[in-house]
Scaffold this motif. Structure first.
Motif, mmCIF file in Angstrom:
data_model
loop_
_atom_site.group_PDB
_atom_site.id
_atom_site.type_symbol
_atom_site.label_atom_id
_atom_site.label_comp_id
_atom_site.label_asym_id
_atom_site.label_seq_id
_atom_site.Cartn_x
_atom_site.Cartn_y
_atom_site.Cartn_z
ATOM 1 N N GLU A 211 7.757 -4.985 2.010
ATOM 2 C CA GLU A 211 7.333 -6.308 2.443
ATOM 3 C C GLU A 211 5.903 -6.241 2.994
ATOM 4 N N ILE A 212 5.102 -7.186 2.579
ATOM 5 C CA ILE A 212 3.740 -7.267 3.139
ATOM 6 C C ILE A 212 3.841 -7.990 4.474
ATOM 7 N N ALA A 214 0.978 -8.204 6.655
ATOM 8 C CA ALA A 214 -0.315 -8.831 6.937
ATOM 9 C C ALA A 214 -1.342 -8.433 5.889
ATOM 10 N N LEU A 215 -2.246 -9.351 5.609
ATOM 11 C CA LEU A 215 -3.389 -9.046 4.746
ATOM 12 C C LEU A 215 -4.657 -9.288 5.551
ATOM 13 N N ARG A 216 -5.653 -8.481 5.303
ATOM 14 C CA ARG A 216 -6.949 -8.738 5.939
ATOM 15 C C ARG A 216 -8.067 -8.299 5.021
ATOM 16 N N VAL B 130 4.258 1.223 9.726
ATOM 17 C CA VAL B 130 3.440 0.237 9.025
ATOM 18 C C VAL B 130 2.399 1.011 8.224
ATOM 19 N N THR B 132 -0.851 1.092 5.655
ATOM 20 C CA THR B 132 -2.004 0.315 5.211
ATOM 21 C C THR B 132 -2.320 0.728 3.791
ATOM 22 N N ARG B 133 -2.448 -0.252 2.916
ATOM 23 C CA ARG B 133 -2.869 0.063 1.550
ATOM 24 C C ARG B 133 -3.878 -0.961 1.036
ATOM 25 N N PRO B 134 -4.979 -0.458 0.498
ATOM 26 C CA PRO B 134 -5.946 -1.362 -0.117
ATOM 27 C C PRO B 134 -5.341 -1.933 -1.395
ATOM 28 N N ILE B 141 -7.062 -5.625 2.268
ATOM 29 C CA ILE B 141 -6.276 -4.540 2.849
ATOM 30 C C ILE B 141 -4.921 -5.107 3.241
ATOM 31 N N SER B 142 -3.849 -4.431 2.843
ATOM 32 C CA SER B 142 -2.521 -4.937 3.199
ATOM 33 C C SER B 142 -1.833 -3.984 4.167
ATOM 34 N N ASP B 143 -1.022 -4.575 5.040
ATOM 35 C CA ASP B 143 -0.107 -3.787 5.867
ATOM 36 C C ASP B 143 1.288 -4.049 5.345
ATOM 37 N N VAL B 144 2.012 -2.985 5.044
ATOM 38 C CA VAL B 144 3.354 -3.179 4.489
ATOM 39 C C VAL B 144 4.380 -2.377 5.269
ATOM 40 N N ILE B 145 5.620 -2.865 5.254
ATOM 41 C CA ILE B 145 6.723 -2.066 5.789
ATOM 42 C C ILE B 145 7.766 -1.893 4.689
#
Ligand SMILES: Cc1cc2nc3c(=O)[nH]c(=O)nc-3n(C[C@H](O)[C@H](O)[C@H](O)COP(=O)(O)OP(=O)(O)OC[C@H]3O[C@@H](n4cnc5c(N)ncnc54)[C@H](O)[C@@H]3O)c2cc1C
Ligand SMILES: Nc1ncnc2c1ncn2[C@@H]1O[C@H](COP(=O)(O)O)[C@@H](O)[C@H]1O
Lengths: 248, 324
Positions: A211-212, A214-216, B130, B132-134, B141-145
């Motif tokens: 699941e995403i 957050a995006l930045r 969490v 981080t993947r571009p 930049i995305s943060d995913v779980i």
């Protein structure tokens, strides 16, 4: 030879990607979509196999109706048939792989060609996920492909070189740039693609595994220092790299 | 909780990424209160296995077999999945190398795990990892779980820093896994690895050339600088499409993604698709005749000038400073 090529519908490489107001999805309005560049190579390779061994090339995409545009592109290049596996929402790789697995099980192809990576979410996962789900051999990032005595012989890219892999069919392949140059659709191909059917499929698909949250945007980089405008700047550049940046 | 760190080796030598993965595993374990073990697979690997202890992991499992001389997707998948199940590992880390990217998705399916690939950071928040993947070639930049119990991550090479080797030895456990002919269904019969320059995905310095190099023979200037620096050679798509350089040197959205410490772009305009592959380099140098070339917008240092004149000088000057 029964050949399937899996194709994804992605924003073009020039696209300026905007984050939607929810902060965790992409605002796709106004974006121009294309057949993902590696998938174009997969379609090309599929067509070449058909030209050599006969059979048929089926292009498959998982996603909403909009993906039909990309399927039409594959048809215009010369694919015989297209299949849209319908989903409403953006799917993670596991859902896409599950959808493809269901379809591939129904038709039992000899070879399934994928791109090495979709250029949207850059996962490079789906081909191997599908291969494991179907318990089939796979070779990823293939740059060369031959057939001999009912076996497929591939070269795949590894760091600084290649690995030569031999396998039986059926097989899952993901292709890397260098394997072949995709053709442009001809006018005749484009016309013909309009009357070729796009079959629609629906499957019960599982929940997402990833699941995403957050995006930045990446931290923006400001332009650096112009050290000079001719060879006389070299000394200063080397000093900066050595003493300031400490990278040499 | 246990973390499995896959320590990649080829030809009896650990890859640099193995150290990066082990170091990342240890950092994660400190935050999660987890145990870490490393796994090494191959032929004649029991000998080197204990060396991974130098990076802070006390325990390493080695699967050492003659028929594992070459990487095999299906055999490796079976081994990793079996070890992970026996050990009840809940987190598995691989390098996002050609081997790791090939292996991790298959292992994930075997373990009913989710996978986040090509991560550039891992952190623990409220007990969740969490990642981080571009995405979109680094434009976002995305943060995913990962929601499954077992979680698999592949880590982008050159981004996670490896700890320094303290010379400690890890405890090696040799483990036997039953493999049959069917586990080698797709069989690597040969590897061809060029000698000399590192691959761009592994190099800590890259010297890259584009259409501004004017002709294929001028890449000799790039190669000479690269060799002085122990660097890899990269190219823009324009240089590759012109047939001047091989495909495997292409950097960019439809080439390789690289994050070296130093990227020297010579005669490359800096098209968005090229920047996509290299903008996360730690230090960027641009040499371009055109002061308005977009590459200067992300370069840390630039020289506006003719690369064909500047490169030989640069090589000479760097040789001097390195005492070569
Ligand atoms: C779908 C798609 C995918 C793509 N993927 C990639 C990719 O993965 N990687 C990639 O690189 N590109 C990619 N491109 C291509 C990209 O858009 C550019 O065309 C390409 O990067 C340009 O390469 P270049 O900078 O070498 O050439 P050019 O844009 O022609 O730039 C040459 C530069 O050299 C400078 N120059 C000329 N002579 C000299 C000299 N003597 N000394 C110094 N400087 C000089 C010029 O000022 C100019 O800035 C892709 C394009 C598309 C459509
Ligand atoms: N939605 C999709 N529909 C069809 N094929 C897909 C889809 N997503 C990914 N693929 C295939 O899987 C390859 C790797 O994609 P990915 O794992 O998403 O980077 C792509 O190059 C396609 O061949």
């Amino acid at each position: 030879m029964k050949i399937v090529t899996c194709v994804n519908h992605v924003p073009d490489t020039e696209a300026k990607i905007k984050i939607a107001s929810d902060g965790k999805s992409v605002d796709t309005s106004g974006l121009n979509f294309i057949l993902s560049p590696y998938d174009e190579i997969a379609v090309e390779q599929g067509l070449r196999l058909k030209e050599k061994f006969g059979g048929e090339v089926v292009a498959v995409s998982v996603g909403p109706d909009a993906n039909k545009e990309t399927l039409r592109k594959a048809l215009a290049m010369g694919a015989d048939k297209a299949v849209l596996i319908k989903t409403n929402n953006l799917c993670d790789s596991f859902v896409v792989a599950e959808a493809l697995k269901n379809y591939l099980k129904e038709i039992n192809p000899d070879i399934v060609l994928f791109g090495k990576q979709s250029i949207d979410y850059d996962n490079a996962q789906v081909p191997s996920l599908v291969a494991e789900m179907l318990n089939l051999p796979s070779v990823t990032t293939v740059v060369k492909m031959d057939f001999e005595n009912n076996q497929i012989i591939c070269e795949r890219e590894i760091e600084g070189g290649h690995e030569k892999v031999v396998s039986q069919l059926p097989i899952i392949i993901s292709v890397q740039k260098g394997l072949c140059e995709p053709r442009y659709p001809t006018l005749k191909g484009i016309m013909a693609s309009k009357s070729k059917p796009i079959e629609e499929k629906n499957y019960n698909l599982p929940e997402h595994k990833v699941e995403i949250v957050a995006l930045r945007l990446p931290p923006s980089k400001s332009a650096g220092k112009i050290v000079g405008t001719d060879v006389s700047a070299v000394k200063e550049l080397v000093r900066l790299l050595h003493e300031e940046a400490k990278v040499i | 909780m246990k973390i499995l760190a896959f320590a990649e080796q080829r030809e009896g030598k650990f890859k640099k990424t193995a150290y990066e993965v082990v170091t990342a595993a240890i950092e994660l374990s400190n935050q999660l209160g987890a145990e870490v073990f490393a796994l090494v697979i191959g032929k004649n690997v029991s000998g080197i296995a204990s060396d991974i202890g130098g990076f802070g992991v006390n325990r390493v499992i080695a699967v050492d077999r003659d028929d594992l001389e070459y990487y095999s997707t299906t055999a490796y998948t079976k081994i990793v999945a079996e070890i992970a199940s026996r050990e009840k590992a809940e987190v598995l880390l691989f390098a996002a190398s050609q081997m790791g990217k090939d292996l991790a998705p298959r292992v994930a399916i075997k373990l009913d795990a989710g996978l986040a690939s090509d991560c550039t950071a891992l952190k623990v928040e409220n007990g969740n990892i969490v990642a981080t993947r571009p995405i979109f070639a680094g434009k976002i930049i995305s943060d995913v779980i990962i929601k499954s119990n077992i979680k698999v991550f592949t880590l982008r090479p050159n981004v996670f820093t490896a700890g320094s080797n303290n010379g400690q030895k890890a405890q090696v456990e040799n483990v036997t896994i039953n493999l049959s002919e069917g586990d080698f269904i797709a069989r690597v019969v040969e590897t061809k690895v060029g000698v000399g320059r590192p691959d761009v995905t592994e190099a800590s310095i890259i010297v890259s050339g584009g259409r501004g190099m004017k002709a294929p023979e001028n890449f000799k200037l790039i190669e000479e600088l690269a060799d002085v620096l122990g660097a890899g050679v990269g190219a823009s798509r324009a240089a590759v499409d012109a047939g001047w350089r091989p495909h495997d040197e292409q950097v960019g959205q439809t080439g390789k993604t690289v994050s070296p410490n130093l990227y020297i772009a010579c005669g490359i305009s800096g098209a968005i698709q090229h920047l996509a592959g290299m903008s996360s380099s730690k230090c960027i140098v641009a040499i371009n005749k055109d002061k308005d070339a977009p590459i200067f917008q992300i370069a840390d240092y630039g020289i506006v000038g003719d690369a064909l004149e500047i490169l030989p000088e640069l090589t000479k000057e760097i040789k001097m400073i390195l005492g070569k």
